[in-house]
Design a protein around this motif. Structure first.
Motif, PDB file in Angstrom:
ATOM      1  N   GLY A 250       0.832  -1.208   0.000  1.00  0.00           N
ATOM      2  CA  GLY A 250       0.000   0.000   0.000  1.00  0.00           C
ATOM      3  C   GLY A 250       0.860   1.250   0.000  1.00  0.00           C
ATOM      4  N   LEU A 251       1.918   1.237   0.823  1.00  0.00           N
ATOM      5  CA  LEU A 251       2.814   2.405   0.893  1.00  0.00           C
ATOM      6  C   LEU A 251       3.521   2.619  -0.439  1.00  0.00           C
ATOM      7  CD1 LEU A 251       4.386   1.905   4.432  1.00  0.00           C
ATOM      8  CD2 LEU A 251       2.875   3.758   3.720  1.00  0.00           C
ATOM      9  N   LEU A 252       3.950   1.527  -1.068  1.00  0.00           N
ATOM     10  CA  LEU A 252       4.631   1.651  -2.359  1.00  0.00           C
ATOM     11  C   LEU A 252       3.674   2.173  -3.437  1.00  0.00           C
ATOM     12  CD1 LEU A 252       6.772  -1.597  -2.244  1.00  0.00           C
ATOM     13  CD2 LEU A 252       7.660   0.724  -2.430  1.00  0.00           C
ATOM     14  N   ARG A 253       2.410   1.774  -3.319  1.00  0.00           N
ATOM     15  CA  ARG A 253       1.403   2.250  -4.267  1.00  0.00           C
ATOM     16  C   ARG A 253       1.230   3.756  -4.137  1.00  0.00           C
ATOM     17  NH1 ARG A 253      -2.244  -1.661  -2.363  1.00  0.00           N
ATOM     18  NH2 ARG A 253      -1.299  -3.486  -3.293  1.00  0.00           N
ATOM     19  N   GLU A 254       1.339   4.238  -2.873  1.00  0.00           N
ATOM     20  CA  GLU A 254       1.123   5.667  -2.635  1.00  0.00           C
ATOM     21  C   GLU A 254       2.365   6.494  -2.921  1.00  0.00           C
ATOM     22  OE1 GLU A 254      -0.215   5.728   1.399  1.00  0.00           O
ATOM     23  OE2 GLU A 254      -2.041   4.637   0.871  1.00  0.00           O
ATOM     24  N   SER A 255       3.534   5.847  -2.960  1.00  0.00           N
ATOM     25  CA  SER A 255       4.776   6.589  -3.165  1.00  0.00           C
ATOM     26  C   SER A 255       4.890   7.026  -4.628  1.00  0.00           C
ATOM     27  CB  SER A 255       5.949   5.673  -2.787  1.00  0.00           C
ATOM     28  OG  SER A 255       7.099   6.107  -3.435  1.00  0.00           O
ATOM     29  N   ALA A 256       5.162   8.336  -4.807  1.00  0.00           N
ATOM     30  CA  ALA A 256       5.187   8.893  -6.166  1.00  0.00           C
ATOM     31  C   ALA A 256       6.194   8.159  -7.056  1.00  0.00           C
ATOM     32  CB  ALA A 256       5.524  10.372  -6.094  1.00  0.00           C
ATOM     33  N   GLY A 257       7.393   7.876  -6.483  1.00  0.00           N
ATOM     34  CA  GLY A 257       8.439   7.250  -7.286  1.00  0.00           C
ATOM     35  C   GLY A 257       8.162   5.790  -7.633  1.00  0.00           C
ATOM     36  N   ALA A 258       7.383   5.138  -6.803  1.00  0.00           N
ATOM     37  CA  ALA A 258       7.214   3.695  -6.977  1.00  0.00           C
ATOM     38  C   ALA A 258       5.823   3.296  -7.462  1.00  0.00           C
ATOM     39  CB  ALA A 258       7.495   2.997  -5.645  1.00  0.00           C
ATOM     40  N   ALA A 259       4.918   4.273  -7.496  1.00  0.00           N
ATOM     41  CA  ALA A 259       3.516   3.938  -7.785  1.00  0.00           C
ATOM     42  C   ALA A 259       3.357   3.153  -9.086  1.00  0.00           C
ATOM     43  CB  ALA A 259       2.681   5.207  -7.827  1.00  0.00           C
ATOM     44  N   GLN A 260       4.080   3.617 -10.135  1.00  0.00           N
ATOM     45  CA  GLN A 260       3.932   2.982 -11.444  1.00  0.00           C
ATOM     46  C   GLN A 260       4.425   1.521 -11.403  1.00  0.00           C
ATOM     47  OE1 GLN A 260       2.275   4.758 -13.542  1.00  0.00           O
ATOM     48  NE2 GLN A 260       2.190   3.069 -15.009  1.00  0.00           N
ATOM     49  N   LEU A 261       5.608   1.373 -10.778  1.00  0.00           N
ATOM     50  CA  LEU A 261       6.175   0.020 -10.685  1.00  0.00           C
ATOM     51  C   LEU A 261       5.308  -0.883  -9.811  1.00  0.00           C
ATOM     52  CD1 LEU A 261       9.966   0.799 -10.332  1.00  0.00           C
ATOM     53  CD2 LEU A 261       8.935  -0.628 -12.093  1.00  0.00           C
ATOM     54  N   GLN A 262       4.790  -0.309  -8.730  1.00  0.00           N
ATOM     55  CA  GLN A 262       3.941  -1.108  -7.842  1.00  0.00           C
ATOM     56  C   GLN A 262       2.662  -1.522  -8.565  1.00  0.00           C
ATOM     57  OE1 GLN A 262       4.648  -2.445  -4.930  1.00  0.00           O
ATOM     58  NE2 GLN A 262       2.608  -3.386  -4.824  1.00  0.00           N
ATOM     59  N   LYS A 263       2.148  -0.620  -9.420  1.00  0.00           N
ATOM     60  CA  LYS A 263       0.942  -0.957 -10.187  1.00  0.00           C
ATOM     61  C   LYS A 263       1.239  -2.146 -11.107  1.00  0.00           C
ATOM     62  CE  LYS A 263      -2.545   1.013 -13.153  1.00  0.00           C
ATOM     63  NZ  LYS A 263      -2.622   1.739 -14.385  1.00  0.00           N
ATOM     64  N   ARG A 264       2.433  -2.057 -11.759  1.00  0.00           N
ATOM     65  CA  ARG A 264       2.826  -3.174 -12.632  1.00  0.00           C
ATOM     66  C   ARG A 264       2.963  -4.462 -11.821  1.00  0.00           C
ATOM     67  NH1 ARG A 264       8.122  -1.837 -15.331  1.00  0.00           N
ATOM     68  NH2 ARG A 264       8.267  -4.097 -15.555  1.00  0.00           N
ATOM     69  N   ARG A 265       3.530  -4.297 -10.610  1.00  0.00           N
ATOM     70  CA  ARG A 265       3.719  -5.479  -9.764  1.00  0.00           C
ATOM     71  C   ARG A 265       2.381  -6.100  -9.376  1.00  0.00           C
ATOM     72  NH1 ARG A 265       8.097  -5.947  -5.272  1.00  0.00           N
ATOM     73  NH2 ARG A 265       7.205  -4.143  -4.300  1.00  0.00           N
ATOM     74  N   ASP A 266       1.391  -5.227  -9.022  1.00  0.00           N
ATOM     75  CA  ASP A 266       0.061  -5.747  -8.677  1.00  0.00           C
ATOM     76  C   ASP A 266      -0.500  -6.559  -9.846  1.00  0.00           C
ATOM     77  OD1 ASP A 266       0.196  -4.582  -6.223  1.00  0.00           O
ATOM     78  OD2 ASP A 266      -1.037  -2.843  -6.729  1.00  0.00           O
ATOM     79  N   GLN A 268       1.190  -8.042 -12.286  1.00  0.00           N
ATOM     80  CA  GLN A 268       1.953  -9.278 -12.474  1.00  0.00           C
ATOM     81  C   GLN A 268       1.665 -10.291 -11.363  1.00  0.00           C
ATOM     82  OE1 GLN A 268       3.563 -10.174 -15.160  1.00  0.00           O
ATOM     83  NE2 GLN A 268       3.044  -8.192 -16.041  1.00  0.00           N
ATOM     84  N   GLN A 269       1.452  -9.766 -10.156  1.00  0.00           N
ATOM     85  CA  GLN A 269       1.133 -10.654  -9.033  1.00  0.00           C
ATOM     86  C   GLN A 269      -0.190 -11.371  -9.299  1.00  0.00           C
ATOM     87  OE1 GLN A 269       3.173 -11.248  -6.413  1.00  0.00           O
ATOM     88  NE2 GLN A 269       1.697 -12.773  -5.674  1.00  0.00           N
ATOM     89  N   LEU A 270      -1.144 -10.598  -9.838  1.00  0.00           N
ATOM     90  CA  LEU A 270      -2.451 -11.180 -10.179  1.00  0.00           C
ATOM     91  C   LEU A 270      -2.284 -12.233 -11.277  1.00  0.00           C
ATOM     92  CD1 LEU A 270      -5.480 -10.982  -9.595  1.00  0.00           C
ATOM     93  CD2 LEU A 270      -5.645  -9.246 -11.387  1.00  0.00           C
ATOM     94  N   ALA A 271      -1.437 -11.885 -12.296  1.00  0.00           N
ATOM     95  CA  ALA A 271      -1.196 -12.837 -13.393  1.00  0.00           C
ATOM     96  C   ALA A 271      -0.554 -14.106 -12.843  1.00  0.00           C
ATOM     97  CB  ALA A 271      -0.296 -12.190 -14.438  1.00  0.00           C
ATOM     98  N   LEU A 272       0.383 -13.941 -11.911  1.00  0.00           N
ATOM     99  CA  LEU A 272       1.071 -15.087 -11.299  1.00  0.00           C
ATOM    100  C   LEU A 272       0.084 -15.974 -10.532  1.00  0.00           C
ATOM    101  CD1 LEU A 272       4.460 -15.526 -10.272  1.00  0.00           C
ATOM    102  CD2 LEU A 272       3.085 -15.493  -8.221  1.00  0.00           C
ATOM    103  N   GLU A 273      -0.794 -15.320  -9.753  1.00  0.00           N
ATOM    104  CA  GLU A 273      -1.767 -16.092  -8.966  1.00  0.00           C
ATOM    105  C   GLU A 273      -2.736 -16.829  -9.882  1.00  0.00           C
ATOM    106  OE1 GLU A 273      -3.451 -13.228  -6.268  1.00  0.00           O
ATOM    107  OE2 GLU A 273      -1.551 -13.040  -5.195  1.00  0.00           O
ATOM    108  N   ARG A 274      -3.151 -16.161 -10.958  1.00  0.00           N
ATOM    109  CA  ARG A 274      -4.089 -16.811 -11.888  1.00  0.00           C
ATOM    110  C   ARG A 274      -3.418 -17.990 -12.599  1.00  0.00           C
ATOM    111  NH1 ARG A 274      -7.513 -11.727 -14.274  1.00  0.00           N
ATOM    112  NH2 ARG A 274      -9.048 -11.759 -12.605  1.00  0.00           N
ATOM    113  N   ALA A 275      -2.156 -17.790 -13.011  1.00  0.00           N
ATOM    114  CA  ALA A 275      -1.431 -18.875 -13.685  1.00  0.00           C
ATOM    115  C   ALA A 275      -1.257 -20.055 -12.733  1.00  0.00           C
ATOM    116  CB  ALA A 275      -0.073 -18.374 -14.157  1.00  0.00           C
ATOM    117  N   ASP A 276      -0.968 -19.746 -11.478  1.00  0.00           N
ATOM    118  CA  ASP A 276      -0.786 -20.793 -10.477  1.00  0.00           C
ATOM    119  C   ASP A 276      -2.087 -21.574 -10.275  1.00  0.00           C
ATOM    120  OD1 ASP A 276       0.825 -22.145  -8.640  1.00  0.00           O
ATOM    121  OD2 ASP A 276      -0.070 -21.034  -6.968  1.00  0.00           O
TER     122      ASP A 276
END
Lengths: 687, 59
Positions: A250-266, A268-276
């Motif tokens: 949540g903090l990374l999502r709110e951080s200006a520098g990391a928000a974009q990367l965290q969004k991508r991570r969310d 990819q995490q969803l894609a990983l869980e679905r693939a699993d």
């Protein structure tokens, strides 16, 4: 429990005697008592007045909790003089009137108030005469158990802590209390001690072998108990780490520098869980098909070979056989051939006819063979279809594995980028997230190993118990001790099983109610769940496609409130239940809800939903709120259910405070009054 | 939807599966514990009482 009134006297900012008469749930008016108060005027004090008078406890946000006597009263008191404060709760329970009073009488030795002893009196009315209840703590525990209190007296802004995994033990405790399962917990705490006494006597009385076995049994018991504790600790650690992972993300999502990367991570995490999930599903289906149908493939391969053998038998005239086996058996039993020759055992004629047994058997073989030919027609086609399905599942597994590996690679890349990002805070968060994730990967392994150790020791323990039975010999006294010890062991195991079963059953009942309450409050299509670890979850979708719903503050509050609504409903149901109480006790009852800062900073949609749901969640509802939180949609929704309305007038010594008022039923009431000599608050009934 | 008495019958089923002696121990222990829930601070006396009552069952 039906609340009648709450009286305060010199309690915190409430100077002098003050009283709230609560709205009654008798159908003549609404069941909601609404108290308007500015921030700092005394909402939290009223909430804490309930818990203080009932249990002598206050919440963490009740600052400087030792300062119970109103400051202005204490400050004006000369050194050496005495002052007092009290809270008095008037209520009814099971048709009996009660008055619970907790007071502090203090002699002033310095300007500071220190934590002072309190005096508690619980009085009850019998035929109009008032009597005093001696064991007031026990009586209150029976009326409104302290383990349930956090769910009935709460701060709306902090209510979402129920959603956090670390609260699951508190939820379990509440359920155990509700079911009257505390006697089970007590039994499980005490029985090992009782068992030790019997074990000691066995060691003293028994021969060397019995003593050694009992010592070994005790060691194993100790190891298992220790491991159970370790499992609880590991589960708590897991829950805390899962919460921390969510918070860090949540903090990374709110951080200006990391928000974009965290969004991508969310993503990819969803894609990983679905693939699993897809891979697990395909693997399960393939395994099921292999177990149930793979033999068809081997049969189809054997079939041409078997058909060839059959043809050979026909060509040689060995099939079909001319005689039925049963006919030959009848001739042998009758003792005479169809030609009239006597068939006597050990004679040549008998042996000759008996030799036909084997040939005749072939007739049945052929009959079965013909049946199989009929059944086996098309086996090759079926085998091909099965093979095709298996290849399809294998393909799906490979595709899901590819998707999994790609998502994993992306996640690794994102992690690397976040660790190298310029922002130091982001680096720190990311490193911590990495540590948390690594621990979360290790914890299931540790838990599995701990459970395996318990399994191994339990098997060993069973063997030791059997050996102990044999080792007692013909010593009658030792025999009694071993029997008793054995029964205590079995009783412990059964009580543990009964406790777990009852807990899980009632969890499922609570889960059903939770879904129902949530569907009436929430306007989003999410589905709540109280899972088997007693954690509150919110899902988007159902079945294998479901995924965690985005938890906003509003959703968390609605989820938590739904849980409380479900719990209140369950308490009511428990109290109404009849039945044998020898195995399960009976608790529960009608409980009120007292809610501070009920509507927090929620938007209008959520505030309206909560305001509409609250009155029907409990027999009595007390809402403590600021005029800003309650204005508009909340007031409009609550107004038809109001049975009593109060305004706390805050008199403040701050000169720069702005005077404020509250308008209710067309009349204006003091809300903030600046320029007072000292800070204090008074309750005014306005409706 | 779970029926209200489900847990009661589940618990009764586990109880019924036990040997008679174990059933006696369970009922005795739960009865004592229920009666002494308000005496939580008197752990030692509770353990002694449980020990005596269990001894009585077997002797």
């Amino acid at each position: 429990m039906k609340l009648t009134s709450l009286a305060l006297d010199n309690f915190r900012q409430f100077v002098g005697p003050q009283r709230i008469e609560f709205a009654q749930a008798d159908g003549s008016s609404g069941n909601v008592t609404l108290v308007h108060a500015a921030n700092g005027a005394g909402k939290t004090t009223i909430l804490n007045a309930f818990t203080w008078v009932l249990y002598g406890t206050t919440s963490l946000d009740f600052e400087q909790s030792e300062r119970l006597i109103t400051d202005s009263v204490w400050d004006a008191l000369p050194i050496g003089q005495e002052a007092s404060c009290h809270v008095e709760l008037h209520f009814e329970h099971d048709g009996t009137k009660f008055v619970l009073r907790r007071e502090v009488l203090a002699r002033k030795d310095s300007h500071e108030q220190s934590r002072l002893p309190t005096k508690v009196t619980l009085s009850y009315s019998v035929d109009g005469a008032w009597k005093t209840q001696d064991a007031h703590d026990d009586a209150i525990e029976q009326i409104i158990p302290s383990r349930l209190a956090p769910f009935f007296f709460f701060n709306g802004e902090r209510i979402e802590r129920i959603v956090h995994r670390e609260a699951y033990e508190q939820i379990q405790d509440a359920i155990k209390t509700l079911l009257g399962l505390e006697q089970y917990e007590q039994a499980l705490r005490h029985l090992p001690e009782v068992r030790k006494t019997f074990g000691g006597e066995i060691r003293k009385r028994g021969n060397n072998k019995a003593s050694a076995l009992e010592a070994r049994r005790e060691r194993l018991d100790g190891q298992i108990a220790k491991e159970r504790k370790e499992i609880t600790r590991l589960e708590q650690e897991q829950a805390a780490h899962q919460d921390e992972r969510e918070a860090l993300s949540g903090l990374l999502r709110e951080s200006a520098g990391a928000a974009q990367l965290q969004k991508r991570r969310d993503e990819q995490q969803l894609a990983l869980e679905r693939a699993d999930a897809a891979r697990k599903e395909a693997r399960a289906k393939r395994a099921e098909m292999l177990v149930l149908k793979s033999h068809t493939i081997w049969l189809a391969r054997l079939w041409p070979l078997a058909a060839k053998v059959s043809e050979g038998l026909h060509e040689r005239g060995e099939l079909p056989a001319k005689l039925k086996g049963q006919f030959v058996e009848e001739l042998l039993q009758r003792g005479s051939c169809i030609c009239g020759t006597p068939l006597l055992k050990d004679e040549e004629a008998y042996q000759h006819v008996a030799a036909w047994r084997q040939k005749a058997g072939l007739a049945e073989v052929e009959s079965a063979w013909q049946y199989m030919i009929g059944r086996a027609a098309g086996i090759e086609r079926v085998a091909e279809e099965i093979g095709q399905s298996l290849r399809e599942y294998t393909k799906q597994i490979a595709e899901a594995s590819d998707a999994y590996n790609q998502a994993e690679a992306q996640l690794n890349q994102i992690r690397k980028e976040l660790e190298e990002i310029g922002d130091v805070d982001v680096q720190v968060l990311e490193r911590r997230l990495g540590d948390v994730n690594r621990r979360l990967e290790q914890l299931p392994v540790d838990l599995h190993q701990a459970n395996e150790r318990i399994k191994t020791w339990s098997i060993e323990l069973t063997d030791v118990r059997k050996d102990l039975q044999k080792a007692k010999g013909d010593d009658a006294r030792l025999e009694v001790l071993v029997r008793a010890a054995d029964a205590i062991d079995d009783a412990q195991r059964a009580i543990r099983e009964m406790l777990e079963l009852a807990k899980q059953r009632v969890r499922r009942r609570l889960d059903s109610k939770l879904r129902l309450v949530h569907s009436t409050i929430s306007f989003k299509p999410f589905i709540p769940e109280l899972d088997d670890r007693f954690e509150l979850n919110l899902w988007d979708g159902e079945g294998s496609q479901r995924r965690p719903a985005p938890k906003s503050t509003g959703e968390n509050q609605v989820l938590s409130l739904s849980f409380i609504g479900a719990l209140v409903e369950l308490c009511k149901e428990q109290a109404e239940r009849a039945g044998d109480a020898s195995l399960l006790g009976r608790m529960g009852g009608m409980y009120p809800i007292i809610m501070d800062a009920a509507f927090g900073n929620l938007d209008d949609t959520y505030r309206r939903a909560i305001a509409l749901a609250l009155p029907s969640m409990a027999s009595q509802v007390v809402v403590l709120t600021t005029k800003a939180q309650v204005s508009g949609v909340v007031e409009a929704s609550l107004r038809p259910r109001l049975g009593a309305e109060y305004v706390i007038a805050l008199r403040t010594s701050k000169d720069d405070a702005e005077a404020e008022s509250v308008t209710s039923r067309g009349k204006s009431w003091e809300y903030v009054v600046p320029g007072a000599d000292s800070d204090s608050a008074t309750l005014q009934r306005v409706g | 939807v779970e029926q209200p008495d489900d847990e009661r019958s589940e618990v009764a089923k586990v109880y019924a599966e036990q040997r008679l002696e174990v059933q006696k121990v369970i009922l005795t222990v739960l009865g004592i514990e229920r009666g002494r829930l308000h005496l939580r601070r008197m752990e030692k006396q509770t353990v002694e009482l449980l020990t005596d009552e269990i001894r009585r069952i077997f002797e």
